[in-house]
Design a protein around this motif. Sequence first.
Motif, PDB file in Angstrom:
ATOM      1  N   ARG A 175      13.875  38.841   4.130  1.00 37.57           N
ATOM      2  CA  ARG A 175      13.625  37.503   3.604  1.00 37.57           C
ATOM      3  C   ARG A 175      14.817  36.771   3.842  1.00 37.57           C
ATOM      4  O   ARG A 175      16.056  37.383   4.041  1.00 37.57           O
ATOM      5  N   LEU A 176      14.593  35.554   3.904  1.00 36.60           N
ATOM      6  CA  LEU A 176      15.685  34.709   4.488  1.00 36.60           C
ATOM      7  C   LEU A 176      15.766  33.218   3.617  1.00 36.60           C
ATOM      8  O   LEU A 176      14.402  32.842   3.542  1.00 36.60           O
ATOM      9  N   THR A 177      16.765  32.403   3.834  1.00 40.31           N
ATOM     10  CA  THR A 177      16.871  30.871   3.296  1.00 40.31           C
ATOM     11  C   THR A 177      16.741  30.053   4.574  1.00 40.31           C
ATOM     12  O   THR A 177      17.711  30.301   5.450  1.00 40.31           O
ATOM     13  N   ALA A 178      15.833  29.127   4.674  1.00 45.78           N
ATOM     14  CA  ALA A 178      15.827  28.270   5.773  1.00 45.78           C
ATOM     15  C   ALA A 178      16.272  26.787   5.463  1.00 45.78           C
ATOM     16  O   ALA A 178      15.531  26.370   4.248  1.00 45.78           O
ATOM     17  N   LEU A 179      17.134  26.082   6.038  1.00 46.89           N
ATOM     18  CA  LEU A 179      17.329  24.698   5.589  1.00 46.89           C
ATOM     19  C   LEU A 179      15.859  23.832   5.830  1.00 46.89           C
ATOM     20  O   LEU A 179      15.478  23.887   7.345  1.00 46.89           O
ATOM     21  N   THR A 180      15.505  23.080   5.094  1.00 42.46           N
ATOM     22  CA  THR A 180      14.280  22.119   5.495  1.00 42.46           C
ATOM     23  C   THR A 180      14.465  21.258   6.524  1.00 42.46           C
ATOM     24  O   THR A 180      13.402  20.676   7.116  1.00 42.46           O
ATOM     25  N   HIS A 181      15.755  20.799   6.503  1.00 36.03           N
ATOM     26  CA  HIS A 181      16.080  19.647   7.553  1.00 36.03           C
ATOM     27  C   HIS A 181      16.651  20.148   8.752  1.00 36.03           C
ATOM     28  O   HIS A 181      17.310  19.499   9.569  1.00 36.03           O
ATOM     29  N   ASN A 182      16.220  21.378   8.892  1.00 31.06           N
ATOM     30  CA  ASN A 182      16.492  22.228  10.417  1.00 31.06           C
ATOM     31  C   ASN A 182      15.285  22.566  11.030  1.00 31.06           C
ATOM     32  O   ASN A 182      14.933  23.821  11.009  1.00 31.06           O
ATOM     33  N   PRO A 183      14.375  21.591  11.354  1.00 32.14           N
ATOM     34  CA  PRO A 183      12.971  21.915  11.807  1.00 32.14           C
ATOM     35  C   PRO A 183      13.073  23.053  13.002  1.00 32.14           C
ATOM     36  O   PRO A 183      11.935  23.872  12.961  1.00 32.14           O
ATOM     37  N   SER A 184      13.807  23.096  13.826  1.00 33.68           N
ATOM     38  CA  SER A 184      13.584  24.010  14.852  1.00 33.68           C
ATOM     39  C   SER A 184      13.851  25.217  14.405  1.00 33.68           C
ATOM     40  O   SER A 184      13.035  26.212  14.964  1.00 33.68           O
ATOM     41  N   ILE A 195       6.769  33.632   6.526  1.00 35.07           N
ATOM     42  CA  ILE A 195       5.741  32.592   6.060  1.00 35.07           C
ATOM     43  C   ILE A 195       6.441  32.238   4.636  1.00 35.07           C
ATOM     44  O   ILE A 195       7.442  32.996   4.338  1.00 35.07           O
ATOM     45  N   LEU A 196       6.066  31.354   3.858  1.00 37.86           N
ATOM     46  CA  LEU A 196       6.546  30.825   2.968  1.00 37.86           C
ATOM     47  C   LEU A 196       6.715  32.042   1.725  1.00 37.86           C
ATOM     48  O   LEU A 196       5.375  32.557   1.359  1.00 37.86           O
ATOM     49  N   ASP A 197       7.740  32.151   1.328  1.00 41.79           N
ATOM     50  CA  ASP A 197       7.881  33.373   0.254  1.00 41.79           C
ATOM     51  C   ASP A 197       7.408  32.941  -1.141  1.00 41.79           C
ATOM     52  O   ASP A 197       7.382  31.866  -1.595  1.00 41.79           O
ATOM     53  N   ASP A 198       6.782  34.002  -1.932  1.00 42.66           N
ATOM     54  CA  ASP A 198       6.488  33.658  -3.291  1.00 42.66           C
ATOM     55  C   ASP A 198       7.810  33.175  -4.076  1.00 42.66           C
ATOM     56  O   ASP A 198       7.610  32.283  -5.193  1.00 42.66           O
ATOM     57  N   THR A 199       8.780  33.625  -3.759  1.00 42.06           N
ATOM     58  CA  THR A 199       9.889  33.048  -4.572  1.00 42.06           C
ATOM     59  C   THR A 199      10.457  31.734  -3.956  1.00 42.06           C
ATOM     60  O   THR A 199      11.724  31.564  -4.845  1.00 42.06           O
ATOM     61  N   HIS A 208      15.942  20.677  -0.071  1.00 40.62           N
ATOM     62  CA  HIS A 208      16.480  21.128   1.123  1.00 40.62           C
ATOM     63  C   HIS A 208      16.568  22.303   1.751  1.00 40.62           C
ATOM     64  O   HIS A 208      17.111  22.781   2.904  1.00 40.62           O
ATOM     65  N   TYR A 209      15.805  23.324   1.069  1.00 42.09           N
ATOM     66  CA  TYR A 209      15.737  24.705   1.466  1.00 42.09           C
ATOM     67  C   TYR A 209      14.320  25.310   1.128  1.00 42.09           C
ATOM     68  O   TYR A 209      14.013  24.787   0.111  1.00 42.09           O
ATOM     69  N   GLU A 210      14.013  26.321   1.824  1.00 40.71           N
ATOM     70  CA  GLU A 210      12.933  27.056   1.332  1.00 40.71           C
ATOM     71  C   GLU A 210      13.195  28.653   1.656  1.00 40.71           C
ATOM     72  O   GLU A 210      13.987  28.978   2.340  1.00 40.71           O
ATOM     73  N   ILE A 211      12.534  29.493   1.003  1.00 37.14           N
ATOM     74  CA  ILE A 211      12.648  30.735   1.113  1.00 37.14           C
ATOM     75  C   ILE A 211      11.469  31.418   1.984  1.00 37.14           C
ATOM     76  O   ILE A 211      10.184  31.141   1.894  1.00 37.14           O
ATOM     77  N   LEU A 212      11.670  32.153   3.193  1.00 37.44           N
ATOM     78  CA  LEU A 212      10.828  32.382   4.185  1.00 37.44           C
ATOM     79  C   LEU A 212      10.748  34.213   4.175  1.00 37.44           C
ATOM     80  O   LEU A 212      11.834  34.713   3.788  1.00 37.44           O
ATOM     81  N   SER A 213       9.771  34.815   4.454  1.00 37.10           N
ATOM     82  CA  SER A 213       9.875  36.483   4.545  1.00 37.10           C
ATOM     83  C   SER A 213       8.828  36.972   5.440  1.00 37.10           C
ATOM     84  O   SER A 213       7.775  36.027   5.729  1.00 37.10           O
ATOM     85  N   LYS A 214       8.988  38.107   5.689  1.00 33.82           N
ATOM     86  CA  LYS A 214       8.138  38.886   6.650  1.00 33.82           C
ATOM     87  C   LYS A 214       7.767  40.138   5.966  1.00 33.82           C
ATOM     88  O   LYS A 214       8.837  41.043   6.071  1.00 33.82           O
ATOM     89  N   THR A 215       6.626  40.645   5.532  1.00 31.21           N
ATOM     90  CA  THR A 215       6.413  41.857   4.955  1.00 31.21           C
ATOM     91  C   THR A 215       6.580  42.808   5.731  1.00 31.21           C
ATOM     92  O   THR A 215       6.068  42.819   7.125  1.00 31.21           O
ATOM     93  N   THR A 216       7.212  44.042   5.465  1.00 29.74           N
ATOM     94  CA  THR A 216       7.243  45.261   6.254  1.00 29.74           C
ATOM     95  C   THR A 216       5.974  45.904   6.408  1.00 29.74           C
ATOM     96  O   THR A 216       5.081  45.649   5.606  1.00 29.74           O
ATOM     97  N   GLU A 217       5.585  46.797   7.209  1.00 25.06           N
ATOM     98  CA  GLU A 217       4.191  47.461   7.382  1.00 25.06           C
ATOM     99  C   GLU A 217       4.217  48.597   6.395  1.00 25.06           C
ATOM    100  O   GLU A 217       3.368  49.403   6.008  1.00 25.06           O
ATOM    101  N   ASN A 218       5.355  48.828   5.229  1.00 29.17           N
ATOM    102  CA  ASN A 218       5.234  49.930   4.386  1.00 29.17           C
ATOM    103  C   ASN A 218       4.111  49.529   3.349  1.00 29.17           C
ATOM    104  O   ASN A 218       3.625  50.394   2.736  1.00 29.17           O
ATOM    105  N   GLU A 219       3.692  48.209   3.060  1.00 27.31           N
ATOM    106  CA  GLU A 219       2.702  47.701   2.049  1.00 27.31           C
ATOM    107  C   GLU A 219       1.501  48.341   2.375  1.00 27.31           C
ATOM    108  O   GLU A 219       0.991  48.044   3.345  1.00 27.31           O
ATOM    109  N   GLY A 220       0.802  49.193   1.613  1.00 26.89           N
ATOM    110  CA  GLY A 220      -0.299  49.762   1.463  1.00 26.89           C
ATOM    111  C   GLY A 220      -0.207  50.843   2.550  1.00 26.89           C
ATOM    112  O   GLY A 220      -1.444  51.261   2.706  1.00 26.89           O
TER     113      GLY A 220
END
Length: 228
Positions: A175-184, A195-199, A208-220
């Motif tokens: 999980r990470l925080t990305a600044l929305t005004h840093n489009p690159s 992808i956009l995280d539920d949190t 000015h920011y959004e939380i993104l995440s990538k789920t690990t393969e552990n799920e399921g």
Amino acid sequence: MGKKSSASTIKSKEKRQARKLEQRRIADGMSNVTSANKLTDLAALCRELLVYRNKDMEVDMYIQRVTELDKNVLEWAINLTERNMRKLYETCAWGWNPERKVEEMTDDSAWYLIAKQNDKLLAFSHFRFDMDFGEPVLYCYEVQVEADGRRRGLGQRVLKVLEKLAHATRMRCVRLTALTHNPSASAFFRACGYILDDTSPSIEEATHYEILSKTTENEGGTDPPIAS
């Protein structure tokens, strides 16, 4: 008072069971975070990814706790973060607070992934194993790359190392925080499968920011063992 109806009794049992399952889930997550932070050799979990070759680039990586990191390397990481991020922070609600950033980057719970070519430091990630919104996550606080190391696949490799570590230590996601005004940066993370995280807060709560995440393969699937 009379006896509860059968439907009411069943509903009450279901609520108790749901609470127990939630408590167990959180307890298991906390246990995984504790185990991950006790590891002494994270490199053993991802050694095959710590060497990166791309045409004229030959990069070696290593992982250390901040408490073990060479002072000069830490100073470089702090300096690179300021060079890359100060203007972006100054143009959003957070503002740039160097003392707060140094405090964050030197917290005892911080881990560092360092990438270098020969003696030249090229990139780093500051990350932590932590509970976030009741979930065990590998939280990526920073991914910073020197100008001459960009657009050569190095940043993507750094994320792959973090993802491998998250999987190996039974974290729910990176999980990470990305600044929305840093489009690159946002485009880079999304290209890497984040992808956009539920949190993530709504636009009304934070613009000015959004939380993104990538789920690990552990799920399921079957959880991998945590190395000692």
